[in-house]
Design a protein around this motif. Structure first.
Motif, short mmCIF file in Angstrom:
data_model
loop_
_atom_site.label_atom_id
_atom_site.label_comp_id
_atom_site.label_asym_id
_atom_site.label_seq_id
_atom_site.Cartn_x
_atom_site.Cartn_y
_atom_site.Cartn_z
N TYR A 1 -16.90 -2.04 -5.90
CA TYR A 1 -16.48 -0.66 -5.69
C TYR A 1 -15.59 -0.59 -4.45
O TYR A 1 -15.51 -1.53 -3.66
N SER A 2 -14.89 0.54 -4.31
CA SER A 2 -14.03 0.74 -3.15
C SER A 2 -14.08 2.21 -2.75
O SER A 2 -14.85 2.99 -3.31
N MET B 1 0.13 -3.91 2.51
CA MET B 1 -0.65 -2.88 1.83
C MET B 1 0.09 -1.54 1.78
O MET B 1 0.01 -0.81 0.79
N GLY B 2 0.81 -1.23 2.85
CA GLY B 2 1.58 0.01 2.87
C GLY B 2 2.66 0.00 1.80
O GLY B 2 2.88 1.00 1.11
N ASN B 3 3.33 -1.14 1.65
CA ASN B 3 4.35 -1.27 0.61
C ASN B 3 3.75 -1.08 -0.77
O ASN B 3 4.30 -0.37 -1.61
N PRO C 1 -8.99 0.29 0.55
CA PRO C 1 -8.83 1.71 0.89
C PRO C 1 -7.49 2.04 1.53
O PRO C 1 -6.97 3.14 1.35
N ARG C 2 -6.90 1.08 2.24
CA ARG C 2 -5.60 1.34 2.87
C ARG C 2 -4.50 1.46 1.83
O ARG C 2 -3.56 2.24 1.99
N VAL C 3 -4.59 0.69 0.75
CA VAL C 3 -3.62 0.81 -0.34
C VAL C 3 -3.83 2.13 -1.08
O VAL C 3 -2.88 2.84 -1.40
#
Length: 238
Positions: free
Chosen positions: A13-14, A105-107, A135-137
């Motif tokens: 899970y995330s 991840m931001g990309n 979670p950052r993605v």
């Protein structure tokens, strides 16, 4: 309910940190949402909106200030969705986007949001790559994550074995076909392929389908991955 753990790739899970992402998860993929975490600072009007959605989807809501701070690493996170990781893509759809070893991840999150905007609903990630469920993605995608079909593959060959009839358009700095020409003569079903932020696609991709180049001035050596993907998706959907 089981204690929530700090996110790692091994978890099944995330988390979708943020009020907007939580609402998008509830609206677009409620079957994957396990519970909603809320802050005691959440305003009544927003709380009521989340509560209504949770009741409608029969999903548990709980106050969890400490968990929210740990998940988001920010003090102002007002909500988060805990969701089950699921992977699949629709092989019958005409538009696929393939990301080969992306690391930022931001990309990746930005590309997911852009893909949704241009109707690319099926995203293949070739690993090793940034964790698309991190979670950052999810945060960077601004909730678009929950309106897309996403699947990780260990190699391009594995993806291709499921999509042998698809027309491939790898984007490369030395591509033989200009973007405008590729768009004018595109064939469906197709997949656009983009490589790693630093190294791009390996040379062997020039022999896979029709290699495409996005023309730009010689003042720069290349475009940012998210920018290049956005230009290409726009061109192929005009």
């Amino acid at each position: 309910m089981p204690t929530l753990k700090k996110y790692t790739r091994k978890l099944n899970y995330s988390y979708a940190p943020g009020l907007f992402a939580s609402i998008e998860a509830l609206k677009n993929k409620p079957e994957s949402v396990q519970r909603i975490l809320i802050s005691t600072k959440l305003e009544d009007q927003l709380l009521e909106k989340l509560l209504t959605l949770c009741k409608e989807k029969n999903i548990r809501m709980e106050q969890a200030d400490k968990a929210l701070s740990r998940i988001s690493q920010k003090e102002n996170c007002l909500a988060a969705a805990v969701f089950e990781k699921t992977q699949h893509i629709d092989n019958s759809e005409s538009r696929h986007l393939i990301l080969h070893h992306p690391q930022d991840m931001g990309n990746v999150g930005t590309i997911l949001r852009t893909a949704l905007g241009f109707g690319f609903l099926d995203i293949a990630i070739i690993t090793p790559a940034a964790d698309v469920f991190d979670p950052r993605v999810v945060r960077a995608s601004m909730g678009a994550h929950f309106s897309l079909n996403i699947k990780e593959y260990e190699s391009f060959e594995e993806y291709k074995s499921e999509n042998s009839e698809r027309i491939f358009y790898p984007f490369m700095l030395d591509g033989a076909t200009a973007l405008e020409d590729a768009c004018a003569h595109k064939k469906e079903p197709f997949a656009l392929i983009f490589g790693n932020e630093g190294s791009g696609l390996p040379k062997e991709f020039s022999h896979i389908g029709k290699a495409v180049k996005i023309p730009h001035s010689d003042k720069i050596d290349s475009l940012n991955l998210a920018i290049a993907a956005a230009i290409a998706m726009y061109g192929f959907t005009r």
